[in-house]
Design a protein around this motif. Structure first.
Motif, PDB file in Angstrom:
ATOM      1  N   HIS A 222      -1.133  -4.993  -6.418  1.00 14.91           N
ATOM      2  CA  HIS A 222      -1.305  -4.138  -5.244  1.00 14.91           C
ATOM      3  C   HIS A 222      -0.146  -4.400  -4.287  1.00 14.91           C
ATOM      4  O   HIS A 222       0.137  -5.555  -3.964  1.00 14.91           O
ATOM      5  N   TRP A 223       0.481  -3.329  -3.789  1.00 13.35           N
ATOM      6  CA  TRP A 223       1.742  -3.443  -3.060  1.00 13.35           C
ATOM      7  C   TRP A 223       1.688  -2.765  -1.702  1.00 13.35           C
ATOM      8  O   TRP A 223       1.085  -1.707  -1.560  1.00 13.35           O
ATOM      9  N   GLY A 224       2.309  -3.399  -0.708  1.00 15.15           N
ATOM     10  CA  GLY A 224       2.326  -2.844   0.640  1.00 15.15           C
ATOM     11  C   GLY A 224       3.532  -3.316   1.429  1.00 15.15           C
ATOM     12  O   GLY A 224       4.477  -3.879   0.871  1.00 15.15           O
ATOM     13  N   ASN A 225       3.497  -3.086   2.736  1.00 12.89           N
ATOM     14  CA  ASN A 225       4.594  -3.438   3.656  1.00 12.89           C
ATOM     15  C   ASN A 225       5.949  -2.995   3.103  1.00 12.89           C
ATOM     16  O   ASN A 225       6.878  -3.799   2.968  1.00 12.89           O
ATOM     17  N   HIS A 226       6.035  -1.717   2.796  1.00 14.66           N
ATOM     18  CA  HIS A 226       7.255  -1.154   2.219  1.00 14.66           C
ATOM     19  C   HIS A 226       8.341  -1.016   3.296  1.00 14.66           C
ATOM     20  O   HIS A 226       8.077  -0.501   4.384  1.00 14.66           O
ATOM     21  N   ARG A 227       9.524  -1.504   2.993  1.00 13.88           N
ATOM     22  CA  ARG A 227      10.642  -1.399   3.926  1.00 13.88           C
ATOM     23  C   ARG A 227      11.894  -0.921   3.215  1.00 13.88           C
ATOM     24  O   ARG A 227      12.166  -1.348   2.090  1.00 13.88           O
ATOM     25  N   CYS A 228      12.641  -0.073   3.878  1.00 17.94           N
ATOM     26  CA  CYS A 228      13.867   0.475   3.273  1.00 17.94           C
ATOM     27  C   CYS A 228      14.980  -0.561   3.394  1.00 17.94           C
ATOM     28  O   CYS A 228      15.329  -0.990   4.495  1.00 17.94           O
ATOM     29  N   LEU A 229      15.517  -0.957   2.252  1.00 21.04           N
ATOM     30  CA  LEU A 229      16.483  -2.053   2.202  1.00 21.04           C
ATOM     31  C   LEU A 229      17.915  -1.537   2.236  1.00 21.04           C
ATOM     32  O   LEU A 229      18.765  -2.094   2.927  1.00 21.04           O
ATOM     33  N   ALA A 230      18.205  -0.497   1.472  1.00 22.44           N
ATOM     34  CA  ALA A 230      19.599  -0.046   1.364  1.00 22.44           C
ATOM     35  C   ALA A 230      19.630   1.443   1.071  1.00 22.44           C
ATOM     36  O   ALA A 230      18.946   1.920   0.167  1.00 22.44           O
ATOM     37  N   ARG A 231      20.433   2.132   1.849  1.00 21.12           N
ATOM     38  CA  ARG A 231      20.589   3.566   1.664  1.00 21.12           C
ATOM     39  C   ARG A 231      21.914   3.867   0.965  1.00 21.12           C
ATOM     40  O   ARG A 231      22.741   2.986   0.757  1.00 21.12           O
ATOM     41  N   THR A 232      22.065   5.117   0.580  1.00 23.71           N
ATOM     42  CA  THR A 232      23.325   5.550  -0.006  1.00 23.71           C
ATOM     43  C   THR A 232      24.413   5.572   1.080  1.00 23.71           C
ATOM     44  O   THR A 232      24.116   5.606   2.265  1.00 23.71           O
TER      45      THR A 232
ATOM     46  N   PHE B 171      -3.767  -1.657  19.410  1.00 27.24           N
ATOM     47  CA  PHE B 171      -3.665  -1.313  17.999  1.00 27.24           C
ATOM     48  C   PHE B 171      -2.803  -2.329  17.260  1.00 27.24           C
ATOM     49  O   PHE B 171      -1.838  -2.841  17.823  1.00 27.24           O
ATOM     50  N   THR B 172      -3.178  -2.604  16.012  1.00 28.08           N
ATOM     51  CA  THR B 172      -2.334  -3.409  15.138  1.00 28.08           C
ATOM     52  C   THR B 172      -1.571  -2.456  14.226  1.00 28.08           C
ATOM     53  O   THR B 172      -2.177  -1.586  13.602  1.00 28.08           O
ATOM     54  N   ASN B 173      -0.247  -2.610  14.168  1.00 28.46           N
ATOM     55  CA  ASN B 173       0.564  -1.763  13.289  1.00 28.46           C
ATOM     56  C   ASN B 173       0.757  -2.478  11.951  1.00 28.46           C
ATOM     57  O   ASN B 173       1.334  -3.570  11.900  1.00 28.46           O
ATOM     58  N   HIS B 174       0.254  -1.863  10.863  1.00 31.04           N
ATOM     59  CA  HIS B 174       0.318  -2.488   9.536  1.00 31.04           C
ATOM     60  C   HIS B 174       1.535  -2.028   8.732  1.00 31.04           C
ATOM     61  O   HIS B 174       1.636  -2.360   7.549  1.00 31.04           O
ATOM     62  N   GLY B 175       2.410  -1.247   9.352  1.00 30.86           N
ATOM     63  CA  GLY B 175       3.633  -0.839   8.664  1.00 30.86           C
ATOM     64  C   GLY B 175       3.403   0.268   7.657  1.00 30.86           C
ATOM     65  O   GLY B 175       2.379   0.971   7.684  1.00 30.86           O
ATOM     66  N   VAL B 176       4.366   0.414   6.761  1.00 30.51           N
ATOM     67  CA  VAL B 176       4.337   1.482   5.752  1.00 30.51           C
ATOM     68  C   VAL B 176       3.475   1.018   4.584  1.00 30.51           C
ATOM     69  O   VAL B 176       3.812   0.052   3.904  1.00 30.51           O
ATOM     70  N   ILE B 177       2.346   1.704   4.349  1.00 33.21           N
ATOM     71  CA  ILE B 177       1.473   1.295   3.238  1.00 33.21           C
ATOM     72  C   ILE B 177       1.741   2.097   1.965  1.00 33.21           C
ATOM     73  O   ILE B 177       1.332   1.677   0.891  1.00 33.21           O
ATOM     74  N   LEU B 178       2.419   3.246   2.092  1.00 30.02           N
ATOM     75  CA  LEU B 178       2.835   4.011   0.903  1.00 30.02           C
ATOM     76  C   LEU B 178       4.262   4.506   1.124  1.00 30.02           C
ATOM     77  O   LEU B 178       4.553   5.109   2.158  1.00 30.02           O
ATOM     78  N   PRO B 179       5.154   4.259   0.154  1.00 29.48           N
ATOM     79  CA  PRO B 179       6.560   4.638   0.332  1.00 29.48           C
ATOM     80  C   PRO B 179       6.767   6.144   0.174  1.00 29.48           C
ATOM     81  O   PRO B 179       5.826   6.866  -0.196  1.00 29.48           O
ATOM     82  N   PRO B 180       7.995   6.631   0.462  1.00 27.59           N
ATOM     83  CA  PRO B 180       8.246   8.080   0.349  1.00 27.59           C
ATOM     84  C   PRO B 180       7.990   8.579  -1.070  1.00 27.59           C
ATOM     85  O   PRO B 180       8.124   7.816  -2.018  1.00 27.59           O
ATOM     86  N   HIS B 181       7.780   9.877  -1.231  1.00 27.41           N
ATOM     87  CA  HIS B 181       7.389  10.858  -0.244  1.00 27.41           C
ATOM     88  C   HIS B 181       5.880  10.952  -0.296  1.00 27.41           C
ATOM     89  O   HIS B 181       5.364  11.350  -1.349  1.00 27.41           O
TER      90      HIS B 181
END
Lengths: 349, 349
Positions: A222-232, B171-181
C-alpha cells in the motif's frame, strides 16, 4: 567519463531464444531486470512475440477467456478491422496489440554469456490486468525476498503490477500496486526513515507530464505520500519523459539513481541523479549530460531505433555492471564507475 | 422514479458569496461535499474565483513563492503570451489557469437555506501540489473524524489530496494519496473485510480510459490492490467518463453507489450501481438510465452547461438528500429514495 560497453556487440538478440508460444516468433528482447542467484547473474528479460504474418492476413495475439494466449488470423479486408489508431489493432470494437510481452529468465556465470535454465520457467501474463502483456521488470532484494515490479498492460490501462519470490520458481502475485497510467516503478532495497520507498512514473493526459515521483509504504503493498521528484527539462535530452531505472544505489553522498530520459523525437538516453540520503525527495544533483546515449549501430537501428533503456544492474564496490536494452531489440552491457558518476555530478556535467 | 428537485431553483448561486480573494470575483460554485455538524448540515463548496478583466488585458491568478494567491495583469499583446492550449494560459513558458478554486463552508438548519459562519474559514490551496487550486471535495466520517478527499491541481498534475479534521476548524494535511492523473476519490465510511476502501478515477493518455477503480488500505494513508470496478459504456449516457459520487450507502442488498457519467458531448448525468456487500469489487447491478439528467434551465445553461454532478449527500433512512452542482455554476438539491433506486436496478432500468 569511461562508460565502457563490454563486450561491444549485443550480448543477446531475438534469434538467441526460441519462441515460447506456438506459431509465434521472438520479435524483440527488451529491458532486463537483474539479480544474483546462487553465484550466477540472472536477467529477467522482456520478450515480445508476434505471430508470423501471411500475405493478405493480419495475425495478432489475444488472451482467451481461459487465460491462454492464442492467435487470431483475419483478412486485411475484414470490415470489422480498424487500424486508424497506430498503437492498437481494433477488431469488432475490441483493441488488440500486435505483440504479446512476457518475462523470461536467463543466467550467466561470467555476466556476459547467458543461457536458459529449464528449472526456471518464464513469467506469463496472469488475469485481467495483464492481458496485453507484462513489461520492463525491476527486481529489488528486500529482507531476503525478491520483489518484481513491472508494467502490466490490459484494456483497463497501463498499471504497475508486483510479484515476489524467494526461489524464482514460485511467485506470489500482489496485484496492481499503482493504478493507470503508471510504469517505471523501482523499489529502494532498504527502508528510509522507517518506510519502504519507490520511484514511479505516472503520466497525465492533461496538466503535468511524464515525471518521476517518490512514494512510501509501511508494507510494500500500500503506497502513499506521493511527491514529484524530477520533471522533464525543456530543450534537454530528457525534455519529453523521464523514468527511474532500477533500485537507487546507496553511496556515502546520497542515493545514486540512474534514469532514462527521452526527447520529443523519442531518442532515449540514460542519465544520473543524486538524492539526499535521509530524505530522497530532495534532488542534490542532476547530470546535464547523458551517461549513455545511442551511438552504436545496434543502438541506433532496430525495432525502435535510437533507444538505450536500463532497468537492471549489479553493483560491486565502485563498479556498476549495467544491462540495457538497445533499439527495443537487443540486450547490451556496460560498465560504469560510481565515483566517476558522482564526480561528474559534482562538476555540474 | 420520483427524483424530486426540492426546491426547484438553485439553492446557491455565485452572487450569494462575496469573493475571498481581493480584486477577484466569484465565477462558479461547484460540487459540494456534505456533512452533519452540531445539528446543522454543512456543505464544503468548490468556489472558483477569477480576476476582473480589463479591456485589452488578461488577468489571471497565480501562486506566489510565499504561498499567496496574487493576480497578474498583462497586455493581450504581450509577446510572452501563448494561448494555443485552450485549457491553460502559458506566459513566459509557465502554465496558469484562468480561475483559482478553493473550498468554502456554508451551513443550514433546514438543509435548504445556507449561510456562512465566520467561525469556519475556507480551506485554501497549500503547497506545491495545490497551486492551481483544490476541487470537488468528498467528505467521509470514519471513527469520529472527517476525511476530506479532493482534487489537487498543480503543474505537477491532477492528483488526489486528503485532509482530516475533528472540528472543521483545524485540519491535518495528509498530502497526495493518489498520483496523477486521478480525481473523484470517495472513501467508504466503514472497513470491509478488515480494510479501508476507496473509489477513485484514474485517467489514461493511452490504452484504458476514464474508469472507476477500487483500492484498499490498512490506514487510509497508503493504498493498494487497485481493481477496475466500472468502465464506460459505448453508446450510453456514460460513454466517455465515469466517476464515483461520495461514500457508497450501505443497504441490505449491497453498497449503493451514485456516480456521474458523461458522454462525448460532455453532458453529465447521475446514475446508480449496486456493489456486493462483502466484496465491493463485484458490481451486482448498474442502471441503464440516469437517475438525474440536465433538464432544468439552470442545469442546461451556465458556466459549463448540460452538467449535473454530485459528490455529497445526507442519508436518513430511505431518503437521500442529494446536493449537486448544475452547469458548473449553481448548487442544487434533490431528494431520492434508496428503495426506489434499488427497485429500478432490480428491474434492469
Amino acid at each position: 567519463m569511461s562508460t565502457l560497453r563490454k563486450p561491444l556487440s549485443p550480448i543477446l538478440s531475438p534469434g538467441d531464444l526460441a519462441p515460447w508460444y506456438e506459431s509465434m516468433r521472438v520479435e524483440c528482447l527488451l529491458n532486463p531486470g537483474v539479480f544474483r542467484l546462487d553465484g550466477r547473474i540472472g536477467l529477467i528479460l522482456r520478450v515480445a512475440e508476434r505471430p508470423a504474418q501471411a500475405e493478405g492476413e493480419l495475425s495478432f495475439p489475444y488472451y482467451s477467456p481461459e487465460g491462454e494466449i492464442k492467435v487470431r488470423r483475419i483478412s486485411r479486408q475484414d470490415p470489422g478491422l480498424d487500424l486508424s489508431d497506430p498503437r492498437v489493432i481494433n477488431w469488432r470494437g475490441d483493441d488488440y496489440l500486435t505483440t504479446i510481452s512476457y518475462l523470461r529468465l536467463v543466467f550467466s556465470e561470467d555476466g556476459i554469456h547467458f543461457h536458459e535454465d529449464p528449472a526456471y520457467p518464464p513469467l506469463l501474463p496472469e488475469g485481467k490486468y495483464e492481458s496485453f502483456g507484462i513489461e520492463d521488470c525491476r527486481v529489488a532484494l528486500i529482507g531476503g525476498r525478491w520483489y518484481l515490479t513491472y508494467t502490466a498492460v490490459s484494456p483497463n490501462g497501463v498499471t504497475v503490477g508486483m510479484r515476489s519470490t524467494s526461489d524464482w520458481k514460485s511467485f506470489t502475485n500482489h496485484g496492481v500496486i499503482l493504478p493507470p497510467h503508471n510504469k517505471d516503478c523501482a523499489l529502494f532495497e532498504e527502508k528510509v526513515g522507517g518506510k519502504y520507498l519507490m520511484l514511479h512514473r505516472p503520466s497525465s493526459p492533461e496538466i503535468g507530464g511524464n515525471y518521476i515521483w517518490l512514494a512510501e509504504s509501511p508494507d510494500l503493498l500500500h503506497w502513499g505520500n506521493h511527491r514529484c521528484l524530477a520533471r522533464t527539462r525543456e530543450g534537454s535530452w530528457d525534455s519529453a519523459r523521464v523514468g527511474a531505472g532500477c533500485s537507487p544505489i546507496r553511496t556515502p553522498e546520497g542515493w545514486l539513481m540512474i534514469y532514462h530520459g527521452a526527447d520529443r523525437d523519442n531518442r532515449y538516453c540514460l542519465g544520473a541523479m543524486l538524492l539526499d540520503t535521509d530524505d530522497p525527495s530532495i534532488v542534490l544533483a542532476r547530470g546535464q549530460e547523458p551517461l549513455l546515449s545511442p551511438q552504436m549501430p545496434y543502438e541506433k537501428e532496430g525495432f525502435f531505433g535510437n533507444v538505450v533503456f536500463s532497468n537492471g544492474q549489479i553493483v560491486d564496490g565502485d563498479r556498476i555492471t549495467m544491462y540495457y536494452g538497445a533499439s527495443d531489440q537487443f540486450i547490451c552491457r556496460a560498465e560504469l564507475s560510481v565515483n566517476e558518476i558522482l564526480d561528474s555530478l559534482k562538476q555540474g556535467k
